[in-house]
Design a protein around this motif. Structure first.
Motif, PDB file in Angstrom:
ATOM      1  N   LEU A  92       2.962 -15.363  -2.707  1.00 51.50           N
ATOM      2  CA  LEU A  92       1.777 -15.156  -1.887  1.00 51.50           C
ATOM      3  C   LEU A  92       2.158 -14.622  -0.510  1.00 51.50           C
ATOM      4  CD1 LEU A  92      -1.257 -15.407  -1.486  1.00 51.50           C
ATOM      5  CD2 LEU A  92      -0.918 -17.807  -0.839  1.00 51.50           C
ATOM      6  N   MET A  93       3.188 -15.207   0.098  1.00 55.91           N
ATOM      7  CA  MET A  93       3.626 -14.743   1.417  1.00 55.91           C
ATOM      8  C   MET A  93       4.220 -13.337   1.340  1.00 55.91           C
ATOM      9  SD  MET A  93       2.757 -16.969   3.637  1.00 55.91           S
ATOM     10  CE  MET A  93       1.288 -17.047   2.597  1.00 55.91           C
ATOM     11  N   SER A  94       4.856 -13.014   0.220  1.00 53.64           N
ATOM     12  CA  SER A  94       5.376 -11.651   0.057  1.00 53.64           C
ATOM     13  C   SER A  94       4.233 -10.642   0.002  1.00 53.64           C
ATOM     14  CB  SER A  94       6.218 -11.572  -1.221  1.00 53.64           C
ATOM     15  OG  SER A  94       7.343 -12.414  -1.136  1.00 53.64           O
ATOM     16  N   LEU A  95       3.141 -11.008  -0.660  1.00 58.32           N
ATOM     17  CA  LEU A  95       1.971 -10.126  -0.702  1.00 58.32           C
ATOM     18  C   LEU A  95       1.361  -9.946   0.691  1.00 58.32           C
ATOM     19  CD1 LEU A  95       0.125 -11.222  -3.985  1.00 58.32           C
ATOM     20  CD2 LEU A  95       1.446  -9.133  -3.575  1.00 58.32           C
ATOM     21  N   VAL A  96       1.303 -11.044   1.461  1.00 56.24           N
ATOM     22  CA  VAL A  96       0.790 -10.944   2.831  1.00 56.24           C
ATOM     23  C   VAL A  96       1.676 -10.020   3.660  1.00 56.24           C
ATOM     24  CG1 VAL A  96       0.297 -12.230   4.942  1.00 56.24           C
ATOM     25  CG2 VAL A  96      -0.307 -13.204   2.730  1.00 56.24           C
ATOM     26  N   MET A  97       2.993 -10.140   3.501  1.00 62.07           N
ATOM     27  CA  MET A  97       3.905  -9.273   4.235  1.00 62.07           C
ATOM     28  C   MET A  97       3.744  -7.812   3.818  1.00 62.07           C
ATOM     29  SD  MET A  97       6.150  -9.728   6.672  1.00 62.07           S
ATOM     30  CE  MET A  97       7.145 -11.201   6.573  1.00 62.07           C
ATOM     31  N   LEU A  98       3.509  -7.580   2.535  1.00 65.22           N
ATOM     32  CA  LEU A  98       3.239  -6.212   2.076  1.00 65.22           C
ATOM     33  C   LEU A  98       1.963  -5.670   2.716  1.00 65.22           C
ATOM     34  CD1 LEU A  98       4.145  -6.404  -1.722  1.00 65.22           C
ATOM     35  CD2 LEU A  98       5.385  -5.194   0.077  1.00 65.22           C
ATOM     36  N   GLY A  99       0.974  -6.547   2.913  1.00 63.55           N
ATOM     37  CA  GLY A  99      -0.232  -6.130   3.609  1.00 63.55           C
ATOM     38  C   GLY A  99       0.063  -5.698   5.035  1.00 63.55           C
ATOM     39  N   TRP A 100       0.985  -6.415   5.704  1.00 64.17           N
ATOM     40  CA  TRP A 100       1.383  -6.028   7.064  1.00 64.17           C
ATOM     41  C   TRP A 100       2.143  -4.707   7.077  1.00 64.17           C
ATOM     42  CZ3 TRP A 100       0.016  -7.233  11.764  1.00 64.17           C
ATOM     43  CH2 TRP A 100      -0.625  -8.462  12.002  1.00 64.17           C
ATOM     44  N   ILE A 101       2.749  -4.341   5.973  1.00 58.41           N
ATOM     45  CA  ILE A 101       3.437  -3.043   5.894  1.00 58.41           C
ATOM     46  C   ILE A 101       2.434  -1.922   5.663  1.00 58.41           C
ATOM     47  CG2 ILE A 101       5.085  -1.685   4.540  1.00 58.41           C
ATOM     48  CD1 ILE A 101       6.572  -4.305   3.955  1.00 58.41           C
ATOM     49  N   VAL A 102       1.487  -2.139   4.764  1.00 60.96           N
ATOM     50  CA  VAL A 102       0.573  -1.077   4.344  1.00 60.96           C
ATOM     51  C   VAL A 102      -0.516  -0.815   5.382  1.00 60.96           C
ATOM     52  CG1 VAL A 102      -1.141  -0.429   2.606  1.00 60.96           C
ATOM     53  CG2 VAL A 102       1.023  -1.484   1.903  1.00 60.96           C
ATOM     54  N   ALA A 103      -1.084  -1.872   5.971  1.00 61.53           N
ATOM     55  CA  ALA A 103      -2.234  -1.702   6.861  1.00 61.53           C
ATOM     56  C   ALA A 103      -1.929  -0.824   8.081  1.00 61.53           C
ATOM     57  CB  ALA A 103      -2.764  -3.072   7.295  1.00 61.53           C
ATOM     58  N   PRO A 104      -0.847  -1.069   8.844  1.00 58.38           N
ATOM     59  CA  PRO A 104      -0.580  -0.174   9.977  1.00 58.38           C
ATOM     60  C   PRO A 104      -0.314   1.269   9.546  1.00 58.38           C
ATOM     61  CG  PRO A 104       0.647  -2.223  10.216  1.00 58.38           C
ATOM     62  CD  PRO A 104       0.100  -2.210   8.829  1.00 58.38           C
ATOM     63  N   LEU A 105       0.338   1.451   8.399  1.00 60.98           N
ATOM     64  CA  LEU A 105       0.574   2.819   7.923  1.00 60.98           C
ATOM     65  C   LEU A 105      -0.737   3.504   7.565  1.00 60.98           C
ATOM     66  CD1 LEU A 105       3.754   2.539   5.664  1.00 60.98           C
ATOM     67  CD2 LEU A 105       3.542   3.652   7.895  1.00 60.98           C
ATOM     68  N   ALA A 106      -1.681   2.751   7.019  1.00 56.02           N
ATOM     69  CA  ALA A 106      -2.988   3.328   6.702  1.00 56.02           C
ATOM     70  C   ALA A 106      -3.708   3.756   7.970  1.00 56.02           C
ATOM     71  CB  ALA A 106      -3.823   2.320   5.918  1.00 56.02           C
ATOM     72  N   ILE A 107      -3.633   2.926   9.024  1.00 59.72           N
ATOM     73  CA  ILE A 107      -4.249   3.288  10.310  1.00 59.72           C
ATOM     74  C   ILE A 107      -3.560   4.510  10.898  1.00 59.72           C
ATOM     75  CG2 ILE A 107      -4.652   2.503  12.677  1.00 59.72           C
ATOM     76  CD1 ILE A 107      -4.868  -0.341  11.566  1.00 59.72           C
ATOM     77  N   ALA A 108      -2.228   4.542  10.802  1.00 64.40           N
ATOM     78  CA  ALA A 108      -1.487   5.690  11.340  1.00 64.40           C
ATOM     79  C   ALA A 108      -1.860   6.977  10.616  1.00 64.40           C
ATOM     80  CB  ALA A 108       0.019   5.426  11.221  1.00 64.40           C
ATOM     81  N   THR A 109      -2.005   6.898   9.296  1.00 64.67           N
ATOM     82  CA  THR A 109      -2.389   8.082   8.518  1.00 64.67           C
ATOM     83  C   THR A 109      -3.780   8.560   8.908  1.00 64.67           C
ATOM     84  OG1 THR A 109      -1.037   7.293   6.667  1.00 64.67           O
ATOM     85  CG2 THR A 109      -2.694   8.973   6.190  1.00 64.67           C
ATOM     86  N   TRP A 110      -4.681   7.620   9.142  1.00 64.60           N
ATOM     87  CA  TRP A 110      -6.064   7.963   9.510  1.00 64.60           C
ATOM     88  C   TRP A 110      -6.124   8.630  10.879  1.00 64.60           C
ATOM     89  CZ3 TRP A 110      -9.366   4.457  12.744  1.00 64.60           C
ATOM     90  CH2 TRP A 110     -10.638   4.989  12.917  1.00 64.60           C
ATOM     91  N   ARG A 111      -5.312   8.175  11.839  1.00 62.89           N
ATOM     92  CA  ARG A 111      -5.367   8.688  13.207  1.00 62.89           C
ATOM     93  C   ARG A 111      -4.371   9.791  13.510  1.00 62.89           C
ATOM     94  NH1 ARG A 111      -8.108   5.831  17.031  1.00 62.89           N
ATOM     95  NH2 ARG A 111      -7.706   7.779  18.154  1.00 62.89           N
ATOM     96  N   PHE A 112      -3.551  10.167  12.524  1.00 57.15           N
ATOM     97  CA  PHE A 112      -2.481  11.149  12.769  1.00 57.15           C
ATOM     98  C   PHE A 112      -3.088  12.525  13.016  1.00 57.15           C
ATOM     99  CE2 PHE A 112       1.479  13.363  10.903  1.00 57.15           C
ATOM    100  CZ  PHE A 112       1.924  13.642  12.192  1.00 57.15           C
ATOM    101  N   ARG A 113      -2.768  13.071  14.195  1.00 58.33           N
ATOM    102  CA  ARG A 113      -3.194  14.426  14.546  1.00 58.33           C
ATOM    103  C   ARG A 113      -1.998  15.184  15.111  1.00 58.33           C
ATOM    104  NH1 ARG A 113      -6.638  12.614  12.083  1.00 58.33           N
ATOM    105  NH2 ARG A 113      -8.889  12.582  12.395  1.00 58.33           N
ATOM    106  N   PRO A 114      -1.965  16.503  14.935  1.00 59.99           N
ATOM    107  CA  PRO A 114      -0.865  17.293  15.507  1.00 59.99           C
ATOM    108  C   PRO A 114      -0.810  17.156  17.016  1.00 59.99           C
ATOM    109  CG  PRO A 114      -2.103  18.586  13.908  1.00 59.99           C
ATOM    110  CD  PRO A 114      -2.881  17.348  14.139  1.00 59.99           C
TER     111      PRO A 114
END
Length: 271
Positions: A249-271
């Motif tokens: 369960l804690m490993s899944l939570v940690m995976l969430g901490w990996i994926v969520a910031p990357l998703a935000i970065a992908t959404w806001r990424f501009r040249p």
């Protein structure tokens, strides 16, 4: 998305870190600190040398919580904003590569460098423990090494997000240090102040779930509360409910901490 493009960018990032000996330097730092702390961790009980696997993990948890997030944030804070300031970001995006491929490639290359240095750095202690306890007794320590990698990847993900959101390297570096202070030093103090201010009456099950809002605390739960022997060493067995202190369960939570910031970065990424 072309996986080949992602692989090319990731390989370039990893080669750059290997070429400037960053991986070697960080692995050496981890090796020295891990060996010293594991060896002298029992000095306060009047004993030196490696003891049980559980005691070694308990000795190294604090080192990991302080050191790995800082190194991960310093590694990734200029991944995108650095390219933007040097004027090479728009040049890269004129090539047949998408923003998502560039972002993932940079992250995966940096993640490979950080993971390699972490595993090599803690490998010496693993070898010494294997000699002392046998390979079969290394399972908890291998889980500790894996969770250390996950913690580094979570903070690296946060660093890449900051690199996308910040307008220059100075702000990105300042935000990275502030993020380290908040998650490593301030967050638990705020929770403790909230608990004390409420007179302990409000510290029910929800207090343990608030710890999930901090990847450093998720790492602590994963390594301190998931092992019965380590829980007894810390004397905190009543804080985290057994339903929460499950490695998967804690490993899944940690995976969430990996994926969520990357998703935000992908959404806001501009040249």
């Amino acid at each position: 998305m072309e996986l080949h493009q992602v692989f090319v960018v990731a390989l370039k990032e990893l080669r750059d870190r290997l070429r400037n000996r960053w991986v070697l330097a960080v692995a050496l730092v981890f090796t020295v600190f891990a060996f010293v702390i594991a060896y002298v961790g029992g000095a306060q009980q009047g004993a030196l040398g490696l003891r049980s696997v559980e005691f070694t993990i308990a000795s190294l948890v604090s080192l990991v919580i302080y050191l790995i997030p800082l190194i991960a944030l310093l590694l990734g804070f200029d991944a995108i904003v650095g390219e933007r300031e040097r004027g090479s970001l728009e040049l890269l995006l004129t090539l047949p590569i998408t923003r998502l491929e560039l972002l993932l490639g940079k992250y995966l290359g940096l993640a490979a460098a950080l993971s390699l240095s972490t595993l090599v750095g803690f490998g010496l202690v693993a070898v010494l423990l294997a000699v002392q306890t046998g390979v079969a007794g290394l399972v908890p320590y291998l889980g500790f090494m894996f969770s250390s990698v996950l913690l580094g990847l979570a903070f690296l993900s946060l660093a890449v997000m900051l690199s996308v959101l910040a307008s220059d390297r100075t702000r990105a570096s300042g935000l990275a240090i502030a993020l380290w202070f908040f998650f490593v030093l301030v967050f638990d103090l705020l929770l403790l102040g909230l608990l004390v201010g409420a007179g302990g009456a409000a510290g029910g099950d929800w207090f343990a779930y608030l710890l999930l809002l901090n990847p450093a605390d998720v790492f602590r739960i994963l390594n301190v509360f998931s092992l019965d022997d380590v829980r007894s060493l810390y004397g905190l067995s009543s804080i985290v409910p057994s339903a929460l202190a499950k490695p998967w369960l804690m490993s899944l939570v940690m995976l969430g901490w990996i994926v969520a910031p990357l998703a935000i970065a992908t959404w806001r990424f501009r040249p």
